[in-house]
Structures are given as structure tokens and as C-alpha cells.
Design a protein around this motif. Structure first.
Motif, PDB file in Angstrom:
ATOM      1  N   SER A   1       0.826  -1.201   0.000  1.00 22.25           N
ATOM      2  CA  SER A   1       0.000   0.000   0.000  1.00 22.25           C
ATOM      3  C   SER A   1       0.864   1.258   0.000  1.00 22.25           C
ATOM      4  O   SER A   1       0.532   2.250  -0.652  1.00 22.25           O
TER       5      SER A   1
ATOM      6  N   ARG B   1       0.508  -6.176  -6.151  1.00 24.69           N
ATOM      7  CA  ARG B   1      -0.104  -4.920  -5.773  1.00 24.69           C
ATOM      8  C   ARG B   1      -1.272  -5.239  -4.857  1.00 24.69           C
ATOM      9  O   ARG B   1      -1.883  -6.294  -4.964  1.00 24.69           O
ATOM     10  N   SER B   2      -1.587  -4.334  -3.937  1.00 21.52           N
ATOM     11  CA  SER B   2      -2.718  -4.571  -3.057  1.00 21.52           C
ATOM     12  C   SER B   2      -3.997  -4.437  -3.866  1.00 21.52           C
ATOM     13  O   SER B   2      -4.062  -3.693  -4.836  1.00 21.52           O
TER      14      SER B   2
ATOM     15  N   SER C   1      -8.291  -5.840  -0.204  1.00 19.85           N
ATOM     16  CA  SER C   1      -7.399  -5.704   0.937  1.00 19.85           C
ATOM     17  C   SER C   1      -7.629  -4.378   1.629  1.00 19.85           C
ATOM     18  O   SER C   1      -7.579  -4.291   2.847  1.00 19.85           O
ATOM     19  N   SER C   2      -7.924  -3.330   0.874  1.00 24.61           N
ATOM     20  CA  SER C   2      -8.201  -2.023   1.473  1.00 24.61           C
ATOM     21  C   SER C   2      -9.478  -2.087   2.294  1.00 24.61           C
ATOM     22  O   SER C   2      -9.538  -1.562   3.389  1.00 24.61           O
TER      23      SER C   2
END
Length: 97
Positions: free
Chosen positions: A36, A85-86, A90-91
Motif C-alpha cells: 500500500s 499490488r494490493s 485488501s483495502s
């Protein structure tokens, strides 16, 4: 001193509980945090950023990909590794409690 210890333990549990509900271990949270903060990284760069060994980081990325918390990008031009990459999931997992 005992009251301080009790307060710290309650706080630690409160911070850990949302991550545990989403099966996010400390190493998984670290990887998501590095991705992130830095954006897409090759697994080798993530390894360096986390201070883990390459095999451990590769297995960790595999787990995060399976959980749809990160995505793998196309292989780099050197064909020596893929980038991670996130994901939007995930966020959401990291912010929901």
C-alpha cells in the motif's frame, strides 16, 4: 503497574481482533502495508522491504493472491518475477472492523 498492563492488553486485543476476523496475520498485514505504501512491487523488492527471505515472501504472496488481497501483475521484462499490488479487497478488509 497492573492497571497499565491490563490497559495495554485490552488495547492490543482491540487492535488485533479486526485483523484476526479477516485472517490477517502480522506478516500478511506487513506485506499489505508495504504494498500500500510503495505500490506494485516485484516479489524480490517486497522481500527486501519486509526483511523476510525470498521463499517465505513468495509463499506469503501466494496466500494473499489466493485470498484476493493482492493481485499479480505481468512478468517483468527480465522474466525474473511478477509484481504484486494490493487489491481493493485488501483495502476494505483493513478498514472494516
Amino acid at each position: 503497574m497492573a492497571r497499565l498492563r491490563a490497559a495495554v492488553l485490552r488495547l492490543a486485543h482491540g487492535l488485533r481482533a479486526p485483523a484476526e476476523r479477516h485472517d490477517l496475520t502480522p506478516s500478511r498485514l506487513t506485506a499489505l502495508g508495504v504494498l500500500s505504501a510503495h505500490g506494485p512491487l516485484r516479489v524480490g523488492d517486497l522481500t527486501h522491504g519486509m526483511g523476510f527471505g525470498m521463499p517465505s515472501t513468495s509463499r506469503l504472496v501466494d496466500v494473499l493472491v489466493t485470498a484476493e488481497l493482492v493481485g499479480r501483475g505481468p512478468k517483468a521484462a527480465s522474466m525474473r518475477g511478477s509484481s504484486g499490488r494490493s487489491s481493493s479487497r485488501s483495502s476494505r478488509s483493513a478498514t472494516s472492523s
